[in-house]
Scaffold this active site. Sequence first.
Site, PDB file in Angstrom:
ATOM      1  N   ASN A  58     -53.589 -19.310   3.511  1.00 58.02           N
ATOM      2  CA  ASN A  58     -53.431 -18.921   2.233  1.00 58.02           C
ATOM      3  C   ASN A  58     -53.829 -20.316   1.316  1.00 58.02           C
ATOM      4  OD1 ASN A  58     -52.766 -16.272   2.555  1.00 58.02           O
ATOM      5  ND2 ASN A  58     -50.744 -16.758   2.767  1.00 58.02           N
ATOM      6  N   HIS A 100     -46.534 -26.416   8.632  1.00 56.68           N
ATOM      7  CA  HIS A 100     -47.487 -26.280   7.393  1.00 56.68           C
ATOM      8  C   HIS A 100     -47.725 -27.462   6.511  1.00 56.68           C
ATOM      9  CE1 HIS A 100     -49.531 -22.712   6.045  1.00 56.68           C
ATOM     10  NE2 HIS A 100     -48.584 -22.264   4.982  1.00 56.68           N
ATOM     11  N   ASN A 106     -49.507 -21.691  -1.142  1.00 53.57           N
ATOM     12  CA  ASN A 106     -50.184 -20.475  -1.562  1.00 53.57           C
ATOM     13  C   ASN A 106     -51.046 -20.705  -2.990  1.00 53.57           C
ATOM     14  OD1 ASN A 106     -49.377 -19.547   0.734  1.00 53.57           O
ATOM     15  ND2 ASN A 106     -48.388 -17.752   0.015  1.00 53.57           N
ATOM     16  N   ASP A 156     -53.320 -27.789   7.889  1.00 48.39           N
ATOM     17  CA  ASP A 156     -52.860 -27.296   9.272  1.00 48.39           C
ATOM     18  C   ASP A 156     -53.737 -26.288   9.669  1.00 48.39           C
ATOM     19  OD1 ASP A 156     -50.962 -24.740   8.901  1.00 48.39           O
ATOM     20  OD2 ASP A 156     -51.180 -25.810   7.241  1.00 48.39           O
TER      21      ASP A 156
END
Length: 191
Positions: A113, A19, A66, A92
């Site tokens: 997200n 991530h 997020n 990513d």
Amino acid sequence: MYLIAGLGNPGKQYERTRHNMGFDTIDELVDRHRIPGSGVQHKAMYGKGMIAGEKVILAKPLTYMNLSGDSIREFINYYKMDPETELIVIYDDIDLEPGQIRIKKKGSAGGHNGMKSIISQIGTQNFYRVKVGVGEKPAGWDLADYVLGRFSTKEREEVDKAIEEAADAVEVILREGIDAAMNKYNAKKKQ
């Protein structure tokens, strides 16, 4: 001036995870162009400098993935930027194999997200993106566990090359424009 934002999660436990491709690419650009750190502002670690003759702000939002849009919106508002021409987001992508990158002018969040947060906060999905492939999650895996996990040694070698290539792509966007970068990098197939 351009805002180049790499998405990721702050903290040692998230370093070098799938991530954090955005953070890793920002680190590559900082090292490559000797961009001095300016500290923390607008909920991000950031630095200002020049790349390919353009003034840039390199940012790593500290809001966790997020809520990335909170930080990016603050930068855009403070510097009165046009996100459709002055924002590049690096992140990513599970739909690309490790080692692949893809450049886009615009698009949906695609289930990511961090991108959902940015689109929601800045009110447009028309901004430049550099996606770094991390590979599809294995069957039966939880998506969060997968993207917060680390690469195998072999995958890491490919991903490190992709991070360098993503940094190259940012330079091409700044020097020659988004279309040139898309033509150069999106046509490449993994060997």
